[in-house]
Design an enzyme around this catalytic site. Structure first.
Site, PDB file in Angstrom:
ATOM      1  N   LYS A  97      58.958 -88.953 -59.607  1.00 19.66           N
ATOM      2  CA  LYS A  97      57.989 -88.226 -60.448  1.00 19.66           C
ATOM      3  C   LYS A  97      58.571 -86.873 -60.791  1.00 19.66           C
ATOM      4  O   LYS A  97      59.357 -86.312 -60.016  1.00 19.66           O
ATOM      5  CB  LYS A  97      56.679 -88.033 -59.688  1.00 19.66           C
ATOM      6  N   GLY A 207      37.253 -88.474 -68.118  1.00 19.97           N
ATOM      7  CA  GLY A 207      38.591 -88.217 -68.704  1.00 19.97           C
ATOM      8  C   GLY A 207      38.691 -88.918 -70.040  1.00 19.97           C
ATOM      9  O   GLY A 207      38.338 -90.089 -70.176  1.00 19.97           O
ATOM     10  N   ASN A 210      44.823 -90.163 -72.864  1.00 20.62           N
ATOM     11  CA  ASN A 210      45.381 -91.464 -73.269  1.00 20.62           C
ATOM     12  C   ASN A 210      44.676 -92.617 -72.553  1.00 20.62           C
ATOM     13  O   ASN A 210      44.227 -93.578 -73.187  1.00 20.62           O
ATOM     14  CB  ASN A 210      46.893 -91.482 -72.969  1.00 20.62           C
ATOM     15  N   GLY A 212      41.746 -92.701 -70.586  1.00 19.72           N
ATOM     16  CA  GLY A 212      40.291 -92.764 -70.703  1.00 19.72           C
ATOM     17  C   GLY A 212      39.818 -93.168 -72.091  1.00 19.72           C
ATOM     18  O   GLY A 212      38.941 -94.015 -72.261  1.00 19.72           O
TER      19      GLY A 212
HETATM   20  N1  GLU Z   1      52.948 -91.635 -65.658  1.00 22.50           N
HETATM   21  C1  GLU Z   1      52.586 -93.006 -65.578  1.00 22.50           C
HETATM   22  C2  GLU Z   1      52.214 -93.368 -64.139  1.00 22.50           C
HETATM   23  O1  GLU Z   1      51.847 -92.530 -63.364  1.00 22.50           O
HETATM   24  C3  GLU Z   1      53.623 -93.917 -66.180  1.00 22.50           C
HETATM   25  C4  GLU Z   1      54.968 -93.849 -65.508  1.00 22.50           C
HETATM   26  C5  GLU Z   1      56.046 -94.614 -66.271  1.00 22.50           C
HETATM   27  O2  GLU Z   1      55.751 -95.195 -67.291  1.00 22.50           O
HETATM   28  O3  GLU Z   1      57.162 -94.594 -65.766  1.00 22.50           O
HETATM   29  O4  GLU Z   1      52.194 -94.503 -63.792  1.00 22.50           O
END
Ligand code: GLU
Length: 418
Positions: A97, A207, A210, A212
């Site tokens: 992340k 929310g 995208n 919600g």
């Molecule tokens: N940010 C999204 C999640 O938390 C998508 C992550 C991604 O597509 O790699 O799952």
């Protein structure tokens, strides 16, 4: 706070139930790498992070969040959840992340672009389609992914569109990625509804980003009654049901959702705005008399303070970490089925995986193929977990965690790392 809660919950509950030894616990709770930087844009500095949690099952994968509350601990917890999420959906990927502590809404577009590019300048050596693949997360967009890809390709001198997902279609993005988190949620929800034989279709959604907004539209199109939606400033409730397309228009025009029902703009024709339709707070929304509650905003929304007041029969966690472990226990005792984030919102990373696979193979898949593949992945995962859930007394989240952990540890063991 999230990280501490995650670690305590993991140690106190999950580790024992999954029969883990201390080495396995340490491996799962310790990210492989923590990369940090200070990004400088126009005289201001912003802390930035990339946490690579586990890559036993494939390259690291996970979004980048731009939000004022981003901190190292939050990114660590989110990276851990990404490893679990990719394992639940059985994607050939690990978990990571990224985040920048910034309020992107306050930045002029040129500074937003510069911030996105400087994120890549800080971390590009750790990224790549065979190494670590970012994507959008809270307050990051396909446009931001394009800037990041461009910066990466400039720095490396190579084309590698699979180094990032959630791109616009024109830059190697995938069909369905824009609604993937929401659509995945619908597939999981429908399986759960069938299993519980739930007939009520009243929904409240916290929310309106995208996830919600898209799930509101998808469910509305399928005949569900969207009773309430909200954004960070407040929400709107109509016991006769709302039209999320109108709510979207109001938001796009710069309006506040909480004012949506006032005066002549009440969504449902022939329904007087007063009495039926009113502005509500985010806290009130969670406790409404609905069948399905969908937290799609930030973490720590359902806590010991409000869990006992929740009336929904199913909670679909489109946000990451909206329910605290203590609240989870109360919901389980009250017979409320919580479909946990690492399954409920795995649609986003699943279609990201499809985007990455299309980029690597130089292919473009059609919409139907992608939707079917997404459905297969999530329905299979749901049913694997349900079978366990049916046979033991643990809550659904615990069963989901155990499924994911087993897959990660099996990959670690086969590689001789454990
Ligand atoms: N940010 C999204 C999640 O938390 C998508 C992550 C991604 O597509 O790699 O799952």
């Amino acid at each position: 706070m999230i990280l501490n809660k995650t670690i305590i919950h993991f140690r106190k509950k999950i580790a024992g139930l999954a029969g883990l030894n201390e080495t396995e616990i340490q491996l799962l709770l310790t990210p492989n790498h923590i990369h940090k930087a200070e990004l400088e844009v126009n005289g201001k500095t912003y802390p930035a992070f990339r946490v690579q949690h586990n890559n036993a099952r494939g390259p690291y994968k996970g979004g980048i969040r731009f939000h004022p509350q981003v901190n190292e601990d939050e990114v660590k917890a989110l990276a851990f959840w990404m490893s679990l999420k990719t394992a639940v959906a059985d994607l050939p990927l690990g978990g990571s992340k990224g985040g920048v502590t910034v309020n992107p809404k306050e930045l002029p577009i040129e500074e937003l672009e510069e911030l996105s590019r400087s994120y890549i300048r800080a971390f590009y050596q750790h990224l790549g389609s065979a190494q670590d693949i970012p994507a959008p997360d809270v307050y990051t967009t396909p446009q931001i992914m394009s800037w990041m890809l461009d910066e990466y390709e400039k720095l490396t001198g190579k084309k590698d569109p699979g180094m990032i997902t959630g791109k616009p279609l024109e830059n190697g993005g995938s069909l369905v990625r824009d609604i993937a988190t929401a659509l995945g949620g619908v597939y999981v929800l429908e399986e759960a509804i069938q299993k519980l034989s739930l007939s009520g279709k009243r929904v409240a959604i916290q929310g309106f980003g995208n996830a919600g907004m898209n799930i509101a539209k998808l469910l509305f199109d399928q005949g569900y009654k969207i009773l309430a939606v909200s954004d960070s400033k407040g929400g709107v409730y109509n016991e006769k049901g709302l039209d999320p397309y109108q709510a979207e228009n109001i938001k796009k025009a710069g309006g506040l959702l909480g004012c949506y029902c006032l005066g002549s703009v009440c969504s449902i024709k022939d329904v007087p705005s007063e009495g039926f339709c009113r502005g509500i707070t985010n806290e009130e929304l969670l406790e409404l008399p609905v069948d399905i509650l969908i937290p799609s905003a930030l973490s720590n929304q359902i806590t010991v303070e409000n869990a006992a007041n929740i009336k929904a029969k199913i909670i679909l966690e489109l946000a990451n970490g909206p329910t605290t472990p203590e609240a989870d226990q109360i919901l389980h005792t009250n017979n409320i089925l919580v479909l946990p984030d690492i399954l409920a919102n795995a649609g986003g990373v699943t279609v990201s995986c499809f985007e990455w696979q299309q980029n690597l193979a130089n292919e473009k898949w059609d919409e139907q193929t992608i939707k079917q593949k997404l459905k297969d992945k999530l329905v299979t995962a749901f049913n694997q977990i349900w079978t366990e859930y049916d046979q033991n007394e643990h809550d659904f989240r615990t069963n989901t965690y155990i499924l994911a952990i087993k897959k990660i540890l099996a990959a670690e063991k086969l590689k001789g790392r454990l």
